[in-house]
Scaffold this active site. Structure first.
Site, short mmCIF file in Angstrom:
data_model
loop_
_atom_site.label_atom_id
_atom_site.label_comp_id
_atom_site.label_asym_id
_atom_site.label_seq_id
_atom_site.Cartn_x
_atom_site.Cartn_y
_atom_site.Cartn_z
CG ASP A 74 41.42 46.88 109.43
OD1 ASP A 74 41.73 47.96 109.54
OD2 ASP A 74 42.46 46.10 108.48
CG ASN A 143 50.48 39.98 103.41
OD1 ASN A 143 49.72 40.95 103.12
ND2 ASN A 143 50.65 39.54 104.51
#
Ligand code: F6R
Length: 253
Positions: A74, A143
């Site tokens: 990313d 998360n």
């Protein structure tokens, strides 16, 4: 300690330094077996020790990375590639400036293009053209995200531009002198489907803040709400944890 827990090969070590060393050994074994390996690589805090160890191995003549091809998972949108907070800069500092990987063998997503969709498609096509990813090394977000595939991401997602959640921006503030407002709100990420096509996956997690999502990844339902849970469906995943990240796992307690 090495255990088989459902489909995961699980290794729990005492410290994050040991995780970094074991991760570097794992990557090195892959590269020695196939020098032209295609590697999908993470940034973040967790893999820093792994990169340090890889650089040492190369410098001491124990590893040759000359033939590998690297793709990063990313990159932030809205930063130039030489911005100190960019993952391109992170990779130069952690690895590329210290070892001889030809520049055209290294790939990092570029959001600053008039056509991000085309850029994303080219990125996936470049991996396929090299025969696909041999080893994907992943961290995991607090998360449960992998890459920047945040909770709610489709399991069939390919490489694309995504919004970054607040908790993830906070976790990345260390790259921006702790200033959360400077962390971009969008990124480009390799998709979950692309990650799942990798022949082998190595996931690293350290610290107590990862203990709940590590538990959920291994024992919870497979759900887009915890993107890493899809790894339960992959045939070859090794998970290396320090004791804190493993502290919620029943076998380790
Ligand atoms: C970064 C990436 C992210 C991180 C994750 C954990 O390239 O793909 O999924 O691996 O956010 O980050 P750290 O290691 O900083 O806790």
């Amino acid at each position: 300690m090495q255990k088989q827990v459902s489909n995961f090969h699980l290794q729990v070590l005492e410290t994050e330094e040991e995780v970094g060393k074991a991760a570097a050994d794992f990557v090195a074994a892959q590269v020695r077996q196939k020098p032209e390996s295609v590697l999908l690589l993470p940034t973040g805090r967790t893999p820093l020790d792994m990169y340090r160890n890889l650089v040492e191995m190369v410098k001491s003549g124990n590893l040759d990375l000359h033939y590998v091809h690297t793709f990063n998972l990313d990159e932030f949108c809205g930063l130039s590639s030489d911005h100190p907070g960019s993952y391109a800069q992170y990779m130069r500092e952690a690895l590329f400036d210290h070892v001889a990987i030809p520049e055209d063998h290294t790939h990092i997503l570029n959001c600053a293009t008039p056509d991000p969709k085309a850029e994303a498609a080219l990125y996936d096509a470049a991996m396929h053209a090299l025969g696909g990813v041999d080893l994907a090394v992943l961290g995991i977000g607090v998360n449960g995200h992998i890459g920047f595939n945040e909770p709610g991401s489709s399991f069939s997602s390919g490489t694309r531009v995504v919004p970054i959640r607040e908790e993830t921006r906070e976790a990345n503030a260390f790259l921006f002198d702790g200033i959360i407002d400077e962390v971009p709100k969008e990124a480009m990420t390799v998709g979950i489907a692309t990650i799942m096509e990798s022949r082998q996956i190595l996931l690293l997690a350290t610290g107590e803040s990862k203990a709940d999502v590590v538990y959920g990844m291994i024992y919870g339902p497979v759900t887009p709400e915890l993107p890493a849970s899809i790894l339960q469906k992959h045939p070859d995943v090794t998970v290396i944890l320090d004791r804190e990240a493993a502290s919620k796992l029943p076998q380790v307690k």
